[in-house]
Every structure is written in C-alpha cells, then in structure tokens.
Motif scaffolding. Structure first.
Motif, PDB file in Angstrom:
ATOM      1  N   ASP A 185     116.445  57.323  16.920  1.00  0.00           N
ATOM      2  CA  ASP A 185     115.830  57.333  18.251  1.00  0.00           C
ATOM      3  C   ASP A 185     116.808  58.057  19.167  1.00  0.00           C
ATOM      4  O   ASP A 185     117.919  57.575  19.408  1.00  0.00           O
ATOM      5  CB  ASP A 185     115.584  55.898  18.733  1.00  0.00           C
ATOM      6  CG  ASP A 185     114.840  55.846  20.062  1.00  0.00           C
ATOM      7  OD1 ASP A 185     115.282  56.532  21.013  1.00  0.00           O
ATOM      8  OD2 ASP A 185     113.838  55.115  20.167  1.00  0.00           O
ATOM      9  N   HIS A 210     112.355  59.015  16.557  1.00  0.00           N
ATOM     10  CA  HIS A 210     111.669  58.629  17.791  1.00  0.00           C
ATOM     11  C   HIS A 210     112.162  59.520  18.924  1.00  0.00           C
ATOM     12  O   HIS A 210     113.370  59.758  19.055  1.00  0.00           O
ATOM     13  CB  HIS A 210     111.958  57.169  18.156  1.00  0.00           C
ATOM     14  CG  HIS A 210     111.254  56.182  17.293  1.00  0.00           C
ATOM     15  ND1 HIS A 210     111.476  54.823  17.372  1.00  0.00           N
ATOM     16  CD2 HIS A 210     110.304  56.344  16.333  1.00  0.00           C
ATOM     17  CE1 HIS A 210     110.713  54.200  16.495  1.00  0.00           C
ATOM     18  NE2 HIS A 210     109.994  55.104  15.854  1.00  0.00           N
ATOM     19  N   SER A 212     112.262  59.815  22.998  1.00  0.00           N
ATOM     20  CA  SER A 212     112.082  59.205  24.308  1.00  0.00           C
ATOM     21  C   SER A 212     113.262  59.625  25.163  1.00  0.00           C
ATOM     22  O   SER A 212     114.241  60.186  24.665  1.00  0.00           O
ATOM     23  CB  SER A 212     112.003  57.672  24.206  1.00  0.00           C
ATOM     24  OG  SER A 212     113.197  57.140  23.663  1.00  0.00           O
ATOM     25  N   CYS A 214     115.877  58.611  28.755  1.00  0.00           N
ATOM     26  CA  CYS A 214     116.440  57.518  29.543  1.00  0.00           C
ATOM     27  C   CYS A 214     117.412  58.116  30.552  1.00  0.00           C
ATOM     28  O   CYS A 214     117.675  59.321  30.537  1.00  0.00           O
ATOM     29  CB  CYS A 214     117.154  56.505  28.639  1.00  0.00           C
ATOM     30  SG  CYS A 214     118.658  57.158  27.862  1.00  0.00           S
ATOM     31  N   HIS A 219     118.054  51.371  28.962  1.00  0.00           N
ATOM     32  CA  HIS A 219     117.007  51.664  27.989  1.00  0.00           C
ATOM     33  C   HIS A 219     115.729  51.978  28.750  1.00  0.00           C
ATOM     34  O   HIS A 219     115.296  51.210  29.613  1.00  0.00           O
ATOM     35  CB  HIS A 219     116.797  50.454  27.075  1.00  0.00           C
ATOM     36  CG  HIS A 219     115.836  50.689  25.968  1.00  0.00           C
ATOM     37  ND1 HIS A 219     114.488  50.447  26.083  1.00  0.00           N
ATOM     38  CD2 HIS A 219     116.024  51.158  24.707  1.00  0.00           C
ATOM     39  CE1 HIS A 219     113.889  50.735  24.947  1.00  0.00           C
ATOM     40  NE2 HIS A 219     114.796  51.173  24.097  1.00  0.00           N
ATOM     41  N   ASP A 221     112.745  54.545  27.435  1.00  0.00           N
ATOM     42  CA  ASP A 221     111.536  55.039  26.778  1.00  0.00           C
ATOM     43  C   ASP A 221     110.645  55.785  27.764  1.00  0.00           C
ATOM     44  O   ASP A 221     109.457  55.509  27.922  1.00  0.00           O
ATOM     45  CB  ASP A 221     110.771  53.896  26.097  1.00  0.00           C
ATOM     46  CG  ASP A 221     111.446  53.428  24.819  1.00  0.00           C
ATOM     47  OD1 ASP A 221     112.338  54.150  24.332  1.00  0.00           O
ATOM     48  OD2 ASP A 221     111.100  52.362  24.315  1.00  0.00           O
ATOM     49  N   GLU A 250     107.941  57.585  21.849  1.00  0.00           N
ATOM     50  CA  GLU A 250     107.934  56.157  22.188  1.00  0.00           C
ATOM     51  C   GLU A 250     107.986  56.016  23.704  1.00  0.00           C
ATOM     52  O   GLU A 250     108.926  56.489  24.342  1.00  0.00           O
ATOM     53  CB  GLU A 250     109.112  55.433  21.552  1.00  0.00           C
ATOM     54  CG  GLU A 250     109.098  53.933  21.785  1.00  0.00           C
ATOM     55  CD  GLU A 250     110.131  53.183  20.975  1.00  0.00           C
ATOM     56  OE1 GLU A 250     109.996  51.955  20.836  1.00  0.00           O
ATOM     57  OE2 GLU A 250     111.082  53.825  20.464  1.00  0.00           O
TER      58      GLU A 250
END
Length: 293
Positions: A185, A210, A212, A214, A219, A221, A250
């Motif tokens: 991720d 994944h 995403s 930030c 955190h 996503d 995600e």
C-alpha cells in the motif's frame, strides 16, 4: 526493449460502504467509471451464510462484468490469548479462503494480521508474534490448497505486527510458504517513510498493490493527488521489482459521505494517469481480458 506487462486498475468496494451506492449500485458504478477489476472487502463470516446466501452473493457480484481479483480479510484476533477467540478468527479466515475460491478470477486474499494487544506491556511480544505467525501459516496452507495467495498488508501503526520492511521480511520468512507474499500500500509506505528504493527488497514477493494518498502524517486513503505521497516513485519501484498484477484504489471517508462517487471518479482518473506514466497500463479497459488463475 521488452514490452512491460500491463496491470489492472481496480477498486476496493469498501469505498462505497455507508453510501447510497453500497452493494450492487457501487459495483455498477465501478464498471461505468472504467475500472478494470474490483476487490471485495469481506467484513462478514462466509461460514455463517447458508449455501443459498453464499450463491446469491457470488451471483450478484459476478452479474457485473468486472473480475474480482482480491478479497480483503482483516484478522485482528489471531494473537488473542483466549483460544476460543483465536480459533474463531482462524476459522473465519479459512472460510474467506473458501469463499474466494468461488470467484474464478480471484488471485489472493489481502490479509491484515493486526496489532499487539495491551501496547506490548502485558503479554510477551514474542508470544503474540508466534501466535500470529502460526495462525497465518495455517491460513496460508489452506489458501495454497485452493490455488490462492495470501498478500500480507503492512500497517502504518505503532503496534502493528507488520509495520516495516524488516518485519514484513521476517514475517514472510518465518511463515515459509511460497504463496504468502506482501501487499504494498503506497500510502502506508510513505507514512512509515519507507523509501521507494527499498521496495526492491521484496522482489518476487509482491502479490498485490493498493493505491491511495495521505498527508504524510495521518492515515488517509485519499484520492491520488490530494496528499503528498510520491505515488509515481513507488509505482516505478514496484514495477522494477518485477510486479505485474493489480493495483487497487483504496478510498474511505470523504468529508461529505455523499461525495464518494466524485471521489471514486477522481481517483480513477488520477490513478490511471499514474499507471500510464509508469508504462504499466495502456489506458484502455482490461476487465474482459483480466487473467484467471
């Protein structure tokens, strides 16, 4: 120059949870927007479903012309010192493996082994670690019997079992199964300040990706481009580590839940451009041509 293997661009269906698009409406939107594939977040126990309920769920998902590539299975009780609790979570994970086998295109379970209990101040960390390794090995063997991989996800939290490349490598080594690999991720990597160059350590051991974003501290996503994660550098490093498969977007929790459709559409456009810039996607839909196992 050899032609690069093309990736799928997927979406984890948890993006739709809590919105008007949860379930079939969200899967239809995922197809309409242009995603190549979809991942299913399994927050329930398929073993508690009747045969008819399971078949209805599978048929409903497969009614949309999108291959399912991964099932997300969070297993937060594998280190519970109460045998009844721990055994239930192992059983549930095995039930998810069997559920995944009902989808002919599924490659893996994105497997989240959780965190140490009591901030490592009560139980010995090595005891909890050993419990999780042994439990994951059980599930990994069950997955191998069904032709599936477990893709262990690194979590960017202080007490996560797998929170660095050191702990990821140790975890995979101690489990010792060829079908137990890693989920990368990219925003988790960024939150833990794992540099893209270090991804090479996992060459041959990456099962799933994944995408995403930030803010580098929390955190998030978020849709790619809304934070400061160097996603392009991570994708290039993952590509150069030999990965060829699915990168799934995600997303969760926009400020206004009614805005999730716009987030999913935005994330598709920015993610597709990132994959195209990394020379791992042609920009045309691949759903009908996704690999089967």
């Amino acid at each position: 120059m050899a032609r690069r293997s093309e990736w799928n661009l997927g979406l984890i269906d948890s993006a739709w949870f809590g919105s008007e698009y949860e379930g079939l409406p969200g899967r239809l939107q995922t197809h309409r927007i242009g995603y190549d594939s979809i991942d299913l977040f399994v927050g329930f126990d398929p073993g508690r479903m009747t045969v008819a309920e399971r078949q209805a769920y599978v048929d409903g998902v497969r009614s949309v012309d999108l291959p399912v590539i991964s099932l997300v299975c969070t297993c937060l009780g594998l280190n519970d010192f109460n045998p009844a609790i721990r055994n239930y979570h192992i059983e549930r994970a095995k039930n998810v493996v069997e559920f995944a086998a009902a989808f002919p295109t599924v490659k893996n379970l994105c497997f989240v082994p959780g965190e140490y209990m009591f901030q490592q101040k009560l139980l010995q960390p090595r005891l909890e670690w050993g419990l999780v390794v042994e439990a994951t090995r059980q599930v990994g063997k069950h997955a191998a019997d069904h032709g599936l991989e477990l893709a262990i996800e690194l979590l960017p939290f202080e007490f996560a079992f797998v929170k660095s490349l050191d702990t990821m490598e140790r975890f995979l080594d101690e489990i010792g199964l060829e079908n137990v690999k890693a989920t990368i991720d990219v925003s988790h990597m960024w939150l833990m300040r794992i540099s893209p160059e270090e991804i090479a350590r996992l060459r041959g051991r990456i099962a799933h990706v994944h995408i995403s974003d930030c803010d580098g501290v929390n955190h998030g996503d978020l849709p790619p481009g809304r934070g400061n994660t160097p996603i392009d550098h991570y994708l290039a490093a993952i590509r150069d580590a030999g990965f060829a498969g699915t990168a799934s977007v995600e997303l969760e929790f926009p400020p206004d839940p009614s805005g999730m459709l716009a987030w999913v559409e935005e994330a598709y456009g920015t993610s597709l451009k990132l994959l195209m810039d990394a020379s791992v996607h042609s920009g045309t839909r691949r759903g009908a041509h996704a690999e089967t196992r």
